[in-house]
Design an enzyme around this catalytic site. Structure first.
Site, PDB file in Angstrom:
ATOM      1  N   ALA A   1     -36.850 -48.336 -12.995  1.00  0.00           N
ATOM      2  CA  ALA A   1     -37.604 -48.886 -14.148  1.00  0.00           C
ATOM      3  C   ALA A   1     -37.252 -49.033 -15.557  1.00  0.00           C
ATOM      4  CB  ALA A   1     -37.763 -46.811 -14.111  1.00  0.00           C
ATOM      5  N   HIS A   2     -38.355 -49.534 -16.742  1.00  0.00           N
ATOM      6  CA  HIS A   2     -37.603 -49.902 -17.915  1.00  0.00           C
ATOM      7  C   HIS A   2     -37.023 -49.645 -18.033  1.00  0.00           C
ATOM      8  CE1 HIS A   2     -40.972 -46.658 -19.914  1.00  0.00           C
ATOM      9  NE2 HIS A   2     -40.183 -46.498 -19.251  1.00  0.00           N
ATOM     10  N   ASN A   3     -36.145 -50.421 -18.369  1.00  0.00           N
ATOM     11  CA  ASN A   3     -34.333 -50.210 -20.086  1.00  0.00           C
ATOM     12  C   ASN A   3     -33.336 -49.648 -18.859  1.00  0.00           C
ATOM     13  OD1 ASN A   3     -36.727 -50.185 -21.481  1.00  0.00           O
ATOM     14  ND2 ASN A   3     -35.473 -50.666 -22.797  1.00  0.00           N
TER      15      ASN A   3
ATOM     16  N   GLN B   1     -45.592 -52.607 -23.505  1.00  0.00           N
ATOM     17  CA  GLN B   1     -44.679 -52.807 -22.512  1.00  0.00           C
ATOM     18  C   GLN B   1     -43.603 -54.320 -23.335  1.00  0.00           C
ATOM     19  OE1 GLN B   1     -42.732 -50.563 -21.074  1.00  0.00           O
ATOM     20  NE2 GLN B   1     -44.305 -49.111 -21.731  1.00  0.00           N
TER      21      GLN B   1
ATOM     22  N   THR C   1     -39.967 -51.635 -22.661  1.00  0.00           N
ATOM     23  CA  THR C   1     -40.361 -51.113 -23.298  1.00  0.00           C
ATOM     24  C   THR C   1     -40.451 -51.919 -24.388  1.00  0.00           C
ATOM     25  OG1 THR C   1     -40.670 -48.838 -22.824  1.00  0.00           O
ATOM     26  CG2 THR C   1     -41.876 -49.486 -24.665  1.00  0.00           C
TER      27      THR C   1
END
Lengths: 350, 350, 350
Positions: B241-243, B200, B222
């Site tokens: 969460a990611h992105n 990530q 990520t």
């Protein structure tokens, strides 16, 4: 983990139990029925599992009053083996508080009143005007803000944060990572849709014998107080919003949430992930099943489930029927067609 | 909590309000209508609660424009009393930033650029290449990784963790226990069902005037960035969460979650425990009711509820009808039987 | 972020891929297809996005075996580009562990066995009898209780709390704010409705290659152990209650929860906010969709959704039909009326 050998007669007395078997036994540990060894006491909650009496290696077993069988074991008959075993287990583990003092690295603000026989572990920081009672344990890396009061025999585990002006009672346990007294979530939107923060000037008050799990959040009130009353037990990752009032002896299971200004009576149970809308009131003894979502006031003693929460029996039936809704739609269409056929037939007949 | 006495006329001016009553008053505090004392100002949001004017001890009351009554009180009439009271309250509490400096125990890495007039409390650790703006407060026990940038007037409370490469804007508030920049949750399964971690390597960017509650998680991207835009306010225990990209002035209520690569427009509201599937997009002004579960893109301005989320009116009706499904099944069976009877009768008649 | 230039042929070999194009390339970084620059490698998961080959600036692209097109790019054809790219990315980022040693401020209890080549960052506290393996990283402000064992190559991030008697395996990653080994949530109610705490004397065991996200809670067992087996990956804000057993290679997505004594087989997937009732058992490979609520044992290999969780196909249909329930009620009433009409007509005809 256990400290001392205790005579079985003493344990039986503690829980108003009747021994049948070897009254001279001395007990070191309470263990689960599977793991218990010679010298241990264990417990059997349900009569129907009586065959476990033979399998366990325990020297003594706490059993329900009604259980006739003994299968060669020394047993203590009690009304409520689950409760009795908890009482006996606590008794066996009991040991006097050992103060380790305040670690040199602890930072202490001005005007504090700390009792002498306490333990504060390294790298904990206390603000100004903090009062700490007798036999208190505060773990490592804890932050305690200004004007906080902590009662006797309270345990604050590592990495907890207690913000300014919080009051914590006696025999309270707070598990690691929990945050008490963070700002409530309150904003006023202006004409452009920007959110103006409302100052959160209230406090948090936690009464005696409350236990709060790990990584929970208890927000301070906007005005007045967020109040958790005595004997309430809170699981991990639970959210208590600003101005919530939780009555005595409530149980709030993991990941449940009380939205702003919710009022719980005594002995309310919130199942896992259950939540309330703001400003609702739950009467004494209300139980909300896991995942229940309370959107209105609930009368005392009721058991509810679903979202919006409805009486549990109704919810259980509806939830079971839920999977049938697609079939029901098909059946509805079939009935519609058959009625049309009948109508045609009848109008032809006319 | 308040600092200074302010003339009522000055407060009225601040919120474009019209005083009726004693214009010479000076105000020390804003309090709730129940708790206000002489010398305090308070506010009344709804006209229908006008009788509270008589009960409150406050010297002045902020009320809606339309409210005719005064009941002997000095009042300020404003368009939006909820907003006006927030503005006045902030004004009354305002005080100049007081730098306490950097506590001796703070560990500071290499190549840092820290403004002089900041406060960093004990046992906080900063990595290398950290830049910190003016009038920043960082609480005790905070960890800030390498290459982090923190803007002016930002507040990072105790026990927060900010991982490497995070960028935080001006006037941001982060409450205790929150984690910013932890790894996104990304794995690739191999043939044996083992999960290979995807590195990530992206970052987190938090814009101006964002507030993040206690014990939240904001994962790094990520690749690229997880981005929370200006003015967004996040409650406790929220998962980003990611992105994910959260637009300006969104509200994410407690325990809600934005799954990977979700895109929120401006002024989106996620109710408590609401969540999104990954890779969906919510248009400007979308509101998702508490517990809503978004499984597809939602058009701007819509209000949704349920899981999968549907228009809120439809959901409300369906949720209300839900408890009736078992009865409906019974009725379906009854209709089926009656139709059979009719069919029998008719075929006999033929 | 990357460390070293690697020959493309070496990368292809690593993932059993076939290069088509310039075999002499050397690669520095793996990037997303949008952000990749000259010198980078990237990946394309789906054939249908082949036009991205032209748009990306990457020097090389990992693509599915079946993709015929190349559009002038150097490509590596592999069976599973998503997996291959993860393997290559990890390889490119790999670097030898660099021990920074134990910071002077770290407090270390008695009888500890710490390998030499480890890093422990400032203000971390270790209890007594702690064993730490090779190449372990422990971040700042971590608390590790007594009798904890931590295996080789394990990473414990900042502000984590690991309570007494926890065992953590090799190559485990624990993200910030997570609490391992806090007391399970167990009480016995007495006659007055007070909740007597059950001592929680079990432990937590975490096996190799487990990853646990930020602000999670893993409770110790009442008796025995709470056990997370090798290869399981846990997202943020997840609750693992006492005596839970999580099998190998499970995925527990953010805000999901395993209630007390739940048993998961291997490769179980719990979607976001999914939860289980206590004492249920989920067979190998079970997948529970986001928000699923498991109330009974689930057979291996099944996919479930809803609460109570039912087979996912059934749930999807029912959830889609849910919004139609109000219409169905109206239609039912209509049919009822039409049947009445028919009945009247027929009885008249008789």
């Amino acid at each position: 983990v256990t400290q001392k050998k205790i005579r079985l007669t003493q344990l039986a007395e503690l829980v108003d139990g009747k021994i049948s078997g070897d009254e001279s036994l001395e007990i070191l540990r309470l263990e689960s029925i599977e793991a218990a060894q010679e010298g241990d006491i264990t417990f059997l909650v349900k009569e129907k599992n009586a065959e476990m009496l033979e399998k366990t290696q325990a020297s003594a077993v706490i059993v329900p009053l009604a259980l006739k069988e003994e299968r060669g074991k020394t047993i203590i008959r009690v009304k409520n083996p689950y409760l009795a075993s908890a009482i006996i287990h606590n008794y066996l583990l009991e040991k006097p508080f050992e103060s380790k003092g305040i670690h040199d690295s602890v930072i202490i603000g001005a005007n504090n009143e700390l009792c002498e026989n306490i333990t504060i572990e390294p790298y904990t920081v206390l603000g100004d005007n903090v009062k700490i009672g007798e036999r208190v344990f505060i773990g490592a890396g804890v932050y305690v803000g200004d004007d906080v009061i902590i009662g006797n025999d309270t345990v604050i585990k590592a990495n907890v944060t207690v913000e300014n002006n919080t009051t914590i009672g006696n025999r309270v346990i707070v598990h690691p990572g929990t945050v008490i007294g963070s700002d409530g979530y309150g904003y006023a939107a202006d004409e452009r849709g920007c959110h103006i923060k409302r100052p959160q000037v209230g406090i948090v008050k936690i009464d005696d014998d409350v236990e709060i799990g790990a990584n929970c959040c208890v927000d301070r009130a906007t005005f007045g107080l967020t109040w958790i009353k005595s004997g309430t037990k809170i699981d991990n990752l639970v959210q208590i919003a600003h101005n919530v009032e939780v009555g005595e002896n409530c149980l709030l299971v993991s990941q449940s949430a009380a939205s702003g200004s919710t009022v719980f009576g005594r002995n309310v149970v919130m199942g896992g992930q259950a939540a309330t809308k703001g400003h609702v009131s739950l009467g004494d003894g209300v139980m909300v099943a896991g995942r229940g979502g309370v959107t209105r006031d609930l009368e005392a003693g009721g058991v509810f489930g679903g979202f919006p929460a409805i009486p549990i029996n109704q919810w259980t039936k509806a939830a079971t029927a839920f999977g049938k809704v697609p079939e029901m739609r098909v059946e509805l269409r079939r009935l519609r067609n058959e009625i049309k056929e009948l109508q045609k037939k009848l109008s032809r007949d006319d």
